[in-house]
Design a protein around this motif. Structure first.
Motif, PDB file in Angstrom:
ATOM      1  N   LYS A 254       0.826  -1.201   0.000  1.00 56.08           N
ATOM      2  CA  LYS A 254       0.000   0.000   0.000  1.00 56.08           C
ATOM      3  C   LYS A 254       0.864   1.257   0.000  1.00 56.08           C
ATOM      4  N   ALA A 255       1.916   1.274   0.809  1.00 51.24           N
ATOM      5  CA  ALA A 255       2.790   2.445   0.850  1.00 51.24           C
ATOM      6  C   ALA A 255       3.467   2.658  -0.495  1.00 51.24           C
ATOM      7  N   MET A 256       3.926   1.576  -1.109  1.00 56.09           N
ATOM      8  CA  MET A 256       4.586   1.706  -2.410  1.00 56.09           C
ATOM      9  C   MET A 256       3.623   2.229  -3.470  1.00 56.09           C
ATOM     10  N   GLU A 257       2.376   1.773  -3.421  1.00 58.18           N
ATOM     11  CA  GLU A 257       1.377   2.256  -4.383  1.00 58.18           C
ATOM     12  C   GLU A 257       1.096   3.738  -4.163  1.00 58.18           C
ATOM     13  N   ASP A 258       1.032   4.167  -2.911  1.00 61.08           N
ATOM     14  CA  ASP A 258       0.832   5.588  -2.619  1.00 61.08           C
ATOM     15  C   ASP A 258       2.007   6.423  -3.113  1.00 61.08           C
ATOM     16  N   ILE A 259       3.206   5.887  -2.942  1.00 64.33           N
ATOM     17  CA  ILE A 259       4.405   6.596  -3.409  1.00 64.33           C
ATOM     18  C   ILE A 259       4.377   6.731  -4.924  1.00 64.33           C
ATOM     19  N   GLN A 260       4.000   5.664  -5.595  1.00 66.32           N
ATOM     20  CA  GLN A 260       3.901   5.701  -7.060  1.00 66.32           C
ATOM     21  C   GLN A 260       2.861   6.715  -7.527  1.00 66.32           C
ATOM     22  N   ALA A 261       1.706   6.710  -6.866  1.00 73.07           N
ATOM     23  CA  ALA A 261       0.621   7.613  -7.274  1.00 73.07           C
ATOM     24  C   ALA A 261       0.977   9.070  -7.022  1.00 73.07           C
ATOM     25  N   ASP A 262       1.792   9.328  -6.010  1.00 73.32           N
ATOM     26  CA  ASP A 262       2.298  10.672  -5.704  1.00 73.32           C
ATOM     27  C   ASP A 262       1.173  11.674  -5.467  1.00 73.32           C
ATOM     28  N   LYS A 263       0.153  11.248  -4.691  1.00 74.86           N
ATOM     29  CA  LYS A 263      -0.972  12.130  -4.393  1.00 74.86           C
ATOM     30  C   LYS A 263      -1.101  12.441  -2.907  1.00 74.86           C
ATOM     31  N   THR A 264      -0.139  11.976  -2.116  1.00 74.42           N
ATOM     32  CA  THR A 264      -0.127  12.225  -0.673  1.00 74.42           C
ATOM     33  C   THR A 264       1.257  12.733  -0.287  1.00 74.42           C
ATOM     34  N   PRO A 265       1.445  13.181   0.948  1.00 74.47           N
ATOM     35  CA  PRO A 265       2.782  13.597   1.387  1.00 74.47           C
ATOM     36  C   PRO A 265       3.798  12.456   1.424  1.00 74.47           C
TER      37      PRO A 265
ATOM     38  N   LYS B   6       6.376  10.208   0.295  1.00 76.95           N
ATOM     39  CA  LYS B   6       7.253  10.240  -0.874  1.00 76.95           C
ATOM     40  C   LYS B   6       8.291   9.119  -0.886  1.00 76.95           C
ATOM     41  N   ALA B   7       8.461   8.424   0.248  1.00 80.48           N
ATOM     42  CA  ALA B   7       9.447   7.351   0.312  1.00 80.48           C
ATOM     43  C   ALA B   7       9.129   6.440   1.495  1.00 80.48           C
ATOM     44  N   THR B   8       9.640   5.228   1.469  1.00 79.90           N
ATOM     45  CA  THR B   8       9.592   4.343   2.625  1.00 79.90           C
ATOM     46  C   THR B   8      10.904   3.569   2.679  1.00 79.90           C
ATOM     47  N   VAL B   9      11.298   3.184   3.887  1.00 80.97           N
ATOM     48  CA  VAL B   9      12.557   2.445   4.062  1.00 80.97           C
ATOM     49  C   VAL B   9      12.216   1.024   4.499  1.00 80.97           C
ATOM     50  N   THR B  10      12.877   0.038   3.915  1.00 82.48           N
ATOM     51  CA  THR B  10      12.439  -1.345   4.025  1.00 82.48           C
ATOM     52  C   THR B  10      12.809  -2.015   5.345  1.00 82.48           C
ATOM     53  N   TYR B  11      11.948  -2.956   5.722  1.00 82.74           N
ATOM     54  CA  TYR B  11      12.151  -3.856   6.865  1.00 82.74           C
ATOM     55  C   TYR B  11      11.345  -5.093   6.522  1.00 82.74           C
ATOM     56  N   SER B  12      11.943  -5.967   5.730  1.00 82.63           N
ATOM     57  CA  SER B  12      11.176  -6.986   5.027  1.00 82.63           C
ATOM     58  C   SER B  12      10.787  -8.184   5.889  1.00 82.63           C
ATOM     59  N   PRO B  13       9.504  -8.613   5.825  1.00 82.37           N
ATOM     60  CA  PRO B  13       9.082  -9.834   6.511  1.00 82.37           C
ATOM     61  C   PRO B  13       9.597 -11.098   5.839  1.00 82.37           C
TER      62      PRO B  13
ATOM     63  N   GLU C 129      16.594  -0.508   2.656  1.00 81.04           N
ATOM     64  CA  GLU C 129      16.703   0.205   1.386  1.00 81.04           C
ATOM     65  C   GLU C 129      15.605   1.266   1.275  1.00 81.04           C
ATOM     66  N   THR C 130      15.876   2.288   0.498  1.00 81.48           N
ATOM     67  CA  THR C 130      14.940   3.400   0.362  1.00 81.48           C
ATOM     68  C   THR C 130      14.144   3.269  -0.933  1.00 81.48           C
ATOM     69  N   ILE C 131      12.823   3.276  -0.805  1.00 84.91           N
ATOM     70  CA  ILE C 131      11.933   3.146  -1.956  1.00 84.91           C
ATOM     71  C   ILE C 131      11.293   4.493  -2.244  1.00 84.91           C
ATOM     72  N   THR C 132      11.436   4.958  -3.478  1.00 83.38           N
ATOM     73  CA  THR C 132      10.876   6.232  -3.912  1.00 83.38           C
ATOM     74  C   THR C 132      10.039   6.006  -5.169  1.00 83.38           C
ATOM     75  N   LYS C 133       9.469   7.060  -5.684  1.00 85.15           N
ATOM     76  CA  LYS C 133       8.676   6.960  -6.902  1.00 85.15           C
ATOM     77  C   LYS C 133       9.508   6.409  -8.048  1.00 85.15           C
ATOM     78  N   GLU C 134      10.795   6.717  -8.054  1.00 80.39           N
ATOM     79  CA  GLU C 134      11.669   6.300  -9.156  1.00 80.39           C
ATOM     80  C   GLU C 134      11.924   4.795  -9.175  1.00 80.39           C
ATOM     81  N   ASN C 135      11.936   4.141  -8.012  1.00 75.79           N
ATOM     82  CA  ASN C 135      12.253   2.703  -8.015  1.00 75.79           C
ATOM     83  C   ASN C 135      11.145   1.834  -7.435  1.00 75.79           C
ATOM     84  N   ALA C 136       9.984   2.414  -7.119  1.00 76.55           N
ATOM     85  CA  ALA C 136       8.907   1.666  -6.485  1.00 76.55           C
ATOM     86  C   ALA C 136       8.446   0.485  -7.330  1.00 76.55           C
ATOM     87  N   SER C 137       8.432   0.611  -8.632  1.00 74.67           N
ATOM     88  CA  SER C 137       7.951  -0.459  -9.487  1.00 74.67           C
ATOM     89  C   SER C 137       8.812  -1.727  -9.333  1.00 74.67           C
TER      90      SER C 137
END
Length: 353
Positions: free
Chosen positions: A282-293, A295-302, A338-346
């Protein structure tokens, strides 16, 4: 607040529409789905000549984690179960762990009596369950600890952790870069951590504050939540009321971030950037859509749960990692953040939980 009251509060929030105008955000919370994320599971590929992947001695693995009242914990549990099914020589025995350390300790005592070959454990609290780790290890049952560290190294055979300090560093690095790019020399920065009593939360905050300090920045307001949607909304509402203008916000956890974004939406605030934590879909989709504040998330993978099952199997069979020279599985494994932004979210979307 007790666990039962937190659960009731969460149900009221999700079902009762407590956040006016924010219902869409709230119902989009990461769910405790029963389907595993295939990208976080390593299949047992190859046949008899496939080295460590080839079927070997049967290994009975005991598994315990807190109840899946959170998307990340749900992914931990489903990943562990799915990884176990990838091996014909693994039997997984799971125990219900309840809502607190005492309930989990009782369940683990039952599990210990079943004498599994290895135990994989994500404790409610590493300090409170350290004694169980010591008990199991003394009984000759190796323990793989996940996420919430045991203070005593004798309490576990192997420990797999996310890089909590590194999460804070990564979040701060992104914010510092953004503030410098915007020419903001004295930014107002907020922080919404998770459960403050946990060492992992403390490490995240330290990595964040240390990195900000190196750039000459500080956190102006810090309001903790509890890794849930409703507590995230409540903490964000308090912070937004206390800080009328903000430049950046780090929210430690993407599940509670759904509530944080709901509060932001309800308050009509958009003047700041937000960084999340963990890497939910959900966070990655929000980052991709770029319609909320956000803009990035940092990973902590399950995915650490999948790896723990694979390592438990190797330990049970007396094997090491095939790509390492050493003959045994390592004592400590720390996953990179790792840092996920609009540029690498896909590229990361398939790893979201």
């Amino acid at each position: 607040m007790t666990q039962s009251s937190r659960d009731l509060s969460r149900r009221r929030l999700l079902l009762g529409g407590a956040a006016l105008g924010a219902g869409t955000l709230l119902t989009a919370c990461t769910s405790n789905e029963t389907n595993s994320n295939d990208a976080q599971i390593k299949p047992n590929e190859g046949g008899a000549s496939a080295g460590n992947a080839a079927p070997g001695t049967k290994v009975v693995i005991g598994f315990s984690a807190p109840a899946a009242d959170h998307g990340w914990l749900g992914a931990i549990i489903t990943n562990a179960k799915a990884q176990a099914t990838a091996y014909s020589d693994v039997e997984l025995k799971t125990v219900e762990s309840g809502s607190d350390a005492a309930t989990q300790r009782a369940a683990l005592s039952t599990l210990l009596g079943q004498k599994p070959n290895v135990i994989v454990l994500l404790p409610h609290d590493g300090k409170e369950l350290n004694s169980f780790g010591l008990q199991a290890m003394t009984a000759g049952i190796p323990v793989i600890n996940l996420d919430r560290a045991f203070p005593d190294a004798r309490a576990y055979r192997t420990q797999i952790l996310g890089d909590n300090y590194g999460m804070g560093v990564a979040a701060a690095d992104y914010i510092v870069a953004q503030m410098k790019a915007k020419g903001i020399s004295n930014p107002v920065i907020g922080e919404i951590p998770g459960i403050d009593s946990l060492e992992l939360t403390q490490n995240r905050s330290k990595g964040f504050s240390d990195t900000l300090a190196a750039a000459g920045f500080t956190v102006q307001r810090r309001v903790p939540a509890e890794f849930t949607v409703d507590t995230g909304q409540r903490a964000a509402s308090q912070l937004l009321q206390a800080v009328p203008k903000m430049d950046a916000l780090w929210n430690h956890d993407d599940d509670q971030g759904v509530g944080v974004l709901a509060a932001i939406n309800q308050a009509g605030r958009s003047e700041f950037i937000m960084v999340g934590g963990a890497g939910s879909k959900k966070a990655m989709e929000d980052i991709q859509a770029d319609k909320t504040p956000l803009k990035a998330t940092v990973t902590y993978s399950p995915s650490m749960a999948s790896s723990a099952i694979s390592l438990a199997r190797l330990i049970g069979q007396g094997k090491g990692l095939s790509d390492l020279v050493e003959l045994q599985v390592p004592k400590e494994i720390v996953l990179a953040s790792e840092t996920i932004t609009k540029e690498n979210a896909s590229a990361y979307l398939k790893l979201g939980f």
